[in-house]
Design a protein around this motif. Structure first.
Motif, PDB file in Angstrom:
ATOM      1  N   LEU B 212      -2.993  32.164  66.865  1.00 40.12           N
ATOM      2  CA  LEU B 212      -2.418  33.523  66.849  1.00 40.12           C
ATOM      3  C   LEU B 212      -3.549  34.539  67.064  1.00 40.12           C
ATOM      4  O   LEU B 212      -4.519  34.578  66.303  1.00 40.12           O
ATOM      5  N   ALA B 220      -3.902  39.299  57.559  1.00 39.84           N
ATOM      6  CA  ALA B 220      -2.741  38.574  58.086  1.00 39.84           C
ATOM      7  C   ALA B 220      -2.369  37.371  57.225  1.00 39.84           C
ATOM      8  O   ALA B 220      -1.200  37.003  57.105  1.00 39.84           O
ATOM      9  N   ILE B 224       1.351  36.181  56.356  1.00 40.55           N
ATOM     10  CA  ILE B 224       1.895  34.906  56.827  1.00 40.55           C
ATOM     11  C   ILE B 224       2.420  34.090  55.651  1.00 40.55           C
ATOM     12  O   ILE B 224       3.472  33.429  55.725  1.00 40.55           O
ATOM     13  N   VAL B 260       5.821  35.927  63.109  1.00 45.42           N
ATOM     14  CA  VAL B 260       4.369  36.099  63.252  1.00 45.42           C
ATOM     15  C   VAL B 260       4.024  36.929  64.492  1.00 45.42           C
ATOM     16  O   VAL B 260       2.921  37.461  64.596  1.00 45.42           O
ATOM     17  N   LEU B 289      -2.337  26.869  61.517  1.00 47.33           N
ATOM     18  CA  LEU B 289      -2.319  28.183  62.191  1.00 47.33           C
ATOM     19  C   LEU B 289      -3.753  28.724  62.293  1.00 47.33           C
ATOM     20  O   LEU B 289      -4.450  28.876  61.293  1.00 47.33           O
TER      21      LEU B 289
END
Lengths: 202, 293
Positions: B212, B220, B224, B260, B289
């Protein structure tokens, strides 16, 4: 009268043997020791005359009694115990002679007992007949000549002339007819007579 | 009778075993024939010599030896006879059963004490069965231990690969259906999971990797985690504020991707389109991720 009393004695012997056999079959081992003592001498001497060598005769005698002991449940009392025992001894002896006894019959048996006083097969003419016929020497010669007979002829002569069995007992022991006993005995004696002629003529 | 015939009867004549007629003929002939008399005399001497042979004595050691032999023979003879005749079945059968058990124990002992026998080739399904079942159960269940993630991934790959051999699997299931019931349940579960996986791929790892592109990775991470929690998942680990490992229900994966996107741009998502539409809404996905600027 004498024959009758002898017959009575034989019947008594037979009854005693059968009683001992019954006791052995019932688990009494001491009874077999009695049977052994009553018959071991006869069997040993039969074997000795058949094979001509004492050690072999003793071995065979032992084997015969062990065989008899194992076979005892098959003894039907149709014959006397001694006759039955002779049958075992005779068969065992023939088997031994066929197998290991082949060499025995040709060496030890033909030579007779290992007797240093045994005379030679061909008599020395320088020695007188009376000397040659000394009893001891003659016995050695007889054993030697016995060994030269066929086992069938030898068995009949041994059982009749040495062990004193009747014709019927021999027939039963060897499992042959009475007439066969008679003819074999005759031929065996005549053969022996010829073999011993030199020693018997005076 | 001629001399030959006479001499043929001499043996029987000696023992008085001839017929009366024969006896008479012999007795008439003998006084006239010196030769036959001589033969009769020689025959008599022959028999006499045989009769005079001395008997040998039985040595005591022979008697003892025979008795010892009979003693040895005797016990076995008597035992054999009694066992054959008198031992009833209720004694014989347990004895035979005991003998069978002893033989069986002996066979097990030999098997265990012989390493070569332990190394004998076994049906391949047996060796592959245990990791397969275990792998399925672990994948189906909640994963607590992140350190095992890689191992689990490998295990799952192996398991799936082995499952491809349908013939082998069926053969094994036929052979030992009961003993491996539990494992079979696991297999069936895993079979369902396999159907959820993208149809185009034979290998369907339950672990998804996603990169990402994001402005502020450190912030973030918490967002998440919230998204995952909202979807019924869980943030398991954050590595260097750049790598997140989390679980979400498989059917929520498309929503997760959508969510996301608010934070950043997914880049290089392999098979994104297919992964976004899991066909079977069951199971749990593990996501790796990676956050990049």
């Amino acid at each position: 009268m004498a024959a009758r009393s002898f017959h009575g004695m034989m019947v008594e012997t037979q009854d005693r043997d059968h009683e001992l056999v019954d006791r052995v079959l019932a688990g009494d081992r001491e009874a077999f020791a009695h049977l052994l003592r009553r018959h071991q001498r006869t069997v040993l001497n039969f074997m000795y005359r058949m094979v001509g060598e004492r050690g072999a005769a003793e071995d065979l005698t032992q084997e015969v009694f062990l065989k008899a002991y194992v076979s005892l449940p098959r003894f039907r009392k149709e014959a006397t115990f001694s006759t039955w025992l002779f049958r075992i001894a005779h068969n065992h002896c023939l088997n031994a002679l066929k197998g290991r006894g082949r060499e025995m019959s040709e060496s030890a048996l033909a030579k007779g007992p290992s007797n240093p006083n045994r005379v030679a097969s061909v008599p020395d003419p320088s020695i007188s007949a009376s000397e040659r016929l000394e009893q001891r020497e003659l016995r050695g010669v007889i054993q030697e000549k016995l060994g030269e007979l066929t086992p069938d002829h030898r068995a009949v002569v041994v059982l009749r002339d040495i062990q004193g069995l009747s014709y019927d007992e021999i027939a039963s022991a060897l499992d042959i007819e009475g007439g066969t006993v008679r003819s074999r005995l005759h031929r065996a004696r005549m053969e022996l007579k010829e073999k011993l002629r030199t020693y018997l003529e005076t | 009778m001629r001399c030959e015939e006479i001499q043929g009867h001499l043996s029987a004549y000696l023992e008085d075993e001839v017929e009366p007629g024969e006896r008479r003929e012999i007795e008439e002939h003998l006084p006239e024939c010196a030769r036959c008399r001589h033969e009769l005399e020689l025959l008599r001497r022959t028999v006499s010599a045989l009769t005079s042979l001395e008997e040998i004595e039985v040595p005591p050691r022979l008697t003892a030896s025979i008795q010892a032999g009979v003693e040895a023979q005797g016990s076995s003879w008597w035992r054999n006879l009694t066992s054959r005749l008198f031992f009833p079945l209720h004694i014989k059968l347990p004895l035979e059963a005991m003998a069978l058990i002893l033989v069986a124990l002996g066979a097990v002992y030999i098997y265990r004490s012989t390493p070569e026998m332990g190394q004998a080739p076994r049906p391949p399904a047996v060796t592959e069965r245990a990791p397969r079942g275990r792998g399925a159960a672990q994948i189906a269940g909640t994963r607590q231990d992140l350190d095992k993630t890689t191992a689990l991934k490998q295990s799952a790959v192996k398991t799936e690969a082995s499952l491809d051999d349908q013939a082998e699997r069926e053969a094994f299931e036929e052979a030992e259906p009961k003993a491996l019931k539990e494992r079979d349940v696991g297999l069936r579960r895993f079979g369902v999971m396999r159907k959820e996986a993208p149809s185009s791929s034979n290998v369907a790892p339950p672990v998804r990797e996603l990169t990402l592109k994001i402005e502020n990775p450190s912030q973030a991470a918490s967002r998440i985690a919230e998204i995952a929690a909202t979807l019924g998942g869980k943030l398991l680990e954050v590595r260097d504020n750049q790598q997140l490992i989390l679980t979400i229900p498989a059917q929520e994966y498309p929503k997760f991707l959508t969510a996301v996107r608010e934070l950043g741009v997914p880049v290089d998502v392999p098979g994104e389109a297919k992964e976004a539409k899991p066909s079977t809404p069951q199971g749990t996905l593990m996501l790796h991720l990676r956050l990049v600027r």
